[in-house]
Design a protein around this motif. Structure first.
Motif, PDB file in Angstrom:
ATOM      1  N   THR A   1       0.832  -1.206   0.000  1.00 49.93           N
ATOM      2  CA  THR A   1       0.000   0.000   0.000  1.00 49.93           C
ATOM      3  C   THR A   1       0.862   1.249   0.000  1.00 49.93           C
ATOM      4  O   THR A   1       0.625   2.199  -0.759  1.00 49.93           O
ATOM      5  CB  THR A   1      -0.930  -0.004   1.227  1.00 49.93           C
ATOM      6  N   LYS A   2       1.879   1.269   0.866  1.00 46.45           N
ATOM      7  CA  LYS A   2       2.801   2.407   0.914  1.00 46.45           C
ATOM      8  C   LYS A   2       3.470   2.627  -0.442  1.00 46.45           C
ATOM      9  O   LYS A   2       3.557   3.770  -0.920  1.00 46.45           O
ATOM     10  CB  LYS A   2       3.850   2.169   2.007  1.00 46.45           C
ATOM     11  N   ASP A   3       3.915   1.558  -1.078  1.00 49.09           N
ATOM     12  CA  ASP A   3       4.599   1.681  -2.362  1.00 49.09           C
ATOM     13  C   ASP A   3       3.661   2.195  -3.457  1.00 49.09           C
ATOM     14  O   ASP A   3       4.058   3.016  -4.296  1.00 49.09           O
ATOM     15  CB  ASP A   3       5.189   0.334  -2.775  1.00 49.09           C
ATOM     16  N   LEU A   4       2.423   1.694  -3.461  1.00 51.96           N
ATOM     17  CA  LEU A   4       1.468   2.126  -4.479  1.00 51.96           C
ATOM     18  C   LEU A   4       1.056   3.586  -4.283  1.00 51.96           C
ATOM     19  O   LEU A   4       0.878   4.330  -5.263  1.00 51.96           O
ATOM     20  CB  LEU A   4       0.242   1.214  -4.462  1.00 51.96           C
ATOM     21  N   ILE A   5       0.896   4.007  -3.028  1.00 48.20           N
ATOM     22  CA  ILE A   5       0.598   5.422  -2.765  1.00 48.20           C
ATOM     23  C   ILE A   5       1.730   6.293  -3.294  1.00 48.20           C
ATOM     24  O   ILE A   5       1.503   7.326  -3.930  1.00 48.20           O
ATOM     25  CB  ILE A   5       0.385   5.650  -1.257  1.00 48.20           C
ATOM     26  N   TYR A   6       2.954   5.869  -3.022  1.00 47.72           N
ATOM     27  CA  TYR A   6       4.120   6.614  -3.513  1.00 47.72           C
ATOM     28  C   TYR A   6       4.087   6.722  -5.041  1.00 47.72           C
ATOM     29  O   TYR A   6       4.305   7.803  -5.602  1.00 47.72           O
ATOM     30  CB  TYR A   6       5.405   5.925  -3.060  1.00 47.72           C
ATOM     31  N   THR A   7       3.811   5.613  -5.709  1.00 49.02           N
ATOM     32  CA  THR A   7       3.785   5.614  -7.169  1.00 49.02           C
ATOM     33  C   THR A   7       2.732   6.572  -7.700  1.00 49.02           C
ATOM     34  O   THR A   7       2.975   7.330  -8.651  1.00 49.02           O
ATOM     35  CB  THR A   7       3.512   4.196  -7.694  1.00 49.02           C
TER      36      THR A   7
ATOM     37  N   ALA B   1      -7.651   5.907  -3.307  1.00 51.40           N
ATOM     38  CA  ALA B   1      -8.320   6.820  -2.372  1.00 51.40           C
ATOM     39  C   ALA B   1      -7.441   8.015  -2.038  1.00 51.40           C
ATOM     40  O   ALA B   1      -7.922   9.152  -1.963  1.00 51.40           O
ATOM     41  CB  ALA B   1      -8.701   6.065  -1.093  1.00 51.40           C
ATOM     42  N   VAL B   2      -6.147   7.776  -1.827  1.00 57.52           N
ATOM     43  CA  VAL B   2      -5.232   8.881  -1.554  1.00 57.52           C
ATOM     44  C   VAL B   2      -5.153   9.814  -2.764  1.00 57.52           C
ATOM     45  O   VAL B   2      -5.197  11.040  -2.637  1.00 57.52           O
ATOM     46  CB  VAL B   2      -3.829   8.352  -1.191  1.00 57.52           C
ATOM     47  N   GLY B   3      -5.074   9.227  -3.950  1.00 57.83           N
ATOM     48  CA  GLY B   3      -4.957  10.027  -5.168  1.00 57.83           C
ATOM     49  C   GLY B   3      -6.144  10.940  -5.382  1.00 57.83           C
ATOM     50  O   GLY B   3      -5.978  12.129  -5.676  1.00 57.83           O
ATOM     51  N   VAL B   4      -7.364  10.414  -5.230  1.00 58.19           N
ATOM     52  CA  VAL B   4      -8.539  11.264  -5.455  1.00 58.19           C
ATOM     53  C   VAL B   4      -8.659  12.314  -4.365  1.00 58.19           C
ATOM     54  O   VAL B   4      -9.138  13.431  -4.608  1.00 58.19           O
ATOM     55  CB  VAL B   4      -9.833  10.428  -5.555  1.00 58.19           C
ATOM     56  N   ASN B   5      -8.192  11.976  -3.140  1.00 56.16           N
ATOM     57  CA  ASN B   5      -8.204  12.959  -2.068  1.00 56.16           C
ATOM     58  C   ASN B   5      -7.271  14.122  -2.379  1.00 56.16           C
ATOM     59  O   ASN B   5      -7.509  15.254  -1.938  1.00 56.16           O
ATOM     60  CB  ASN B   5      -7.822  12.307  -0.747  1.00 56.16           C
ATOM     61  N   MET B   6      -6.222  13.844  -3.153  1.00 55.55           N
ATOM     62  CA  MET B   6      -5.282  14.888  -3.559  1.00 55.55           C
ATOM     63  C   MET B   6      -5.750  15.628  -4.814  1.00 55.55           C
ATOM     64  O   MET B   6      -5.046  16.475  -5.341  1.00 55.55           O
ATOM     65  CB  MET B   6      -3.898  14.274  -3.825  1.00 55.55           C
TER      66      MET B   6
END
Length: 447
Positions: free
Chosen positions: A42-48, A257-262
């Motif tokens: 999850t951490k790696d995919l968020i970073y990507t 989810a992180v991406g759309v939040n950004m």
């Protein structure tokens, strides 16, 4: 021993101080990730996803440096010094220099920190979130089975509460991103005052996955997974290359989810996920000897993770593509389960029949898996026992007739070092350094 512990505690406190100074003026947005399964992916995919934006600078933990040492090392951009006192001193001096530099020149520091936070012992999560205050917290799966690291907690509930410390630490205007399908994780939502965003395959999840399926190459071997992601009335296809398992799909949904939040475009998020190269030994698809397919999941193990891996193996449908397909599971000890160790290994044994054709047990505790499988009706002559990863690898490469149609799953806790068996099974073992985990000389020197 006392002096060693005093020195360790001093290094921890100094690193934390330096890390706090480093980000004191830069004030990067901190995205913290915890859970019992799927943290690193999850951490790696968020970073990507975040790094795919040309206007964003991001830093993440290298590998799984997620402890009270690993998190400040990540913030300072340092590597672990392993067991070298001199190298730790160099780290402290370098850390001090970088802390002052970043404090004086805050614009040179990354805008985002994606920090995986582990909980090996009580207080681990609370220590890190108190020192490094996240504004976005991601709680991955905890699972219905006994979680890893429970050995050092009085009860499973205590471990779950420790994981929840991340959600408690979030500010009122923060975001809590939680796995909707995981009952233990979802219950923890009550511990946060932040806005909750859910992800999963459940109908009411904010970020909803659907139509998850394995994709296959022209040769018939699996090559990855495809799914659809629904969000705010829109849908987008997502492709995950080189890996298998619903766990990676959950990680992709969390990163989405992180991406759309950004404020990122969902098509750009999907494109970034499709280009992601997954970390070694987490249900990675590798080419094995004699044309076989390896499903390498040797990074670590827990009952929930084994269940997911076996479900993944079951879902691989090669019958119509490759004649005489055999499914082989190489399962090693699951560690850090404390009083639950014997019962959880025996429970794994009840998941074997009807899923695989051959079972290879590695380690003392893994014997319970084989014995339980046989008691449950699995053929005794299809179970093999080995004391360590090297001997199991020797058996599979020398005394076992590996065929092009074979799919071989390998999974164990990290101390079993089952990647040694994977290395022996690779079609080209010389590529172990780029394909497998724990290839550093410090790990290689360990017995």
């Amino acid at each position: 021993m006392i002096f060693h512990q005093i020195g360790k505690n001093l290094v921890i406190k100094l690193l934390a101080l330096e890390a706090r100074i480093a980000i004191s003026r830069a004030k990067p947005k901190i995205i913290a990730v915890t859970g019992s399964v799927g943290k690193t992916s999850t951490k790696d995919l968020i970073y990507t996803v975040l790094a795919s934006s040309l206007t964003t600078s991001v830093r993440k933990n290298e590998k799984s440096l997620n402890s009270e040492f690993g998190v400040p090392l990540t913030i300072l951009g340092l590597k672990t010094a392993w067991n070298s006192p001199i190298d730790w001193l160099i780290n402290l001096l370098t850390g001090f220099y970088r802390a002052i530099t970043y404090s004086l020149k805050p614009k040179t520091y990354p805008q985002y920190l994606v920090l995986e936070m582990g909980a090996d012992h009580p207080g681990d999560i609370k220590y890190n979130v108190t020192n490094f205050k996240p504004t976005i917290g991601v709680l991955t799966g905890i699972g219905t089975e006994v979680p890893v690291h429970v050995e050092f907690f009085s009860t499973i509930e205590d471990l779950v509460r420790e994981k929840s410390e991340l959600l408690k630490a979030l500010p009122e205007d923060g975001i809590a991103i939680i796995n909707r399908d995981d009952a233990r994780a979802w219950e923890a939502r009550d511990s946060t005052r932040a806005h909750v965003i859910s992800y999963g395959f459940t109908g009411d999840a904010n970020i909803k996955g659907d139509n998850l399926r394995i994709s296959y190459a022209d040769t018939g071997q699996p090559k990855g997974m495809n799914l659809r992601v629904d969000y705010a009335g829109k849908s987008v296809p997502v492709r995950l290359c080189g890996v298998l398992g619903k766990g990676h799909a959950y990680s992709a949904l969390a990163a989405f989810a992180v991406g759309v939040n950004m404020g990122m475009n969902i098509i750009n998020i999907a494109d970034a996920l499709g280009r992601h190269k997954f970390a070694p030994c987490r249900l990675r698809i590798l080419e094995g000897r004699n044309g076989s397919t390896l499903i390498d999941d040797t990074y670590n193990s827990s009952p929930s993770a084994v269940k997911l891996a076996l479900e993944t193996l079951y879902d691989i449908n090669l019958g119509s593509r490759i004649p005489s397909c055999r499914k082989i599971a190489v399962l090693g000890d699951m560690l850090e389960l404390g009083e639950y160790s014997e019962s959880e290994h025996k429970k794994v044994g009840t998941w074997i029949r009807g899923v695989i054709d051959v079972l290879v047990c590695v380690g003392e505790r893994a014997k319970w898996i084989g014995e339980s499988a046989i008691s449950d009706g699995f053929p005794p002559d299809h179970v093999h026992y080995f004391p360590d990863s090297v001997s199991s690898g020797n058996f599979l490469t020398s005394d076992f007739d590996i065929r092009a149609s074979d799919v071989i799953l390998l999974k164990a806790s990290q101390s079993v070092r089952l990647e040694r068996a994977t290395e022996a099974l690779l079609v080209d073992p010389s590529k172990a350094n780029e394909l497998l985990v724990r290839q550093e000389k410090e790990w290689k020197n360990k017995k």
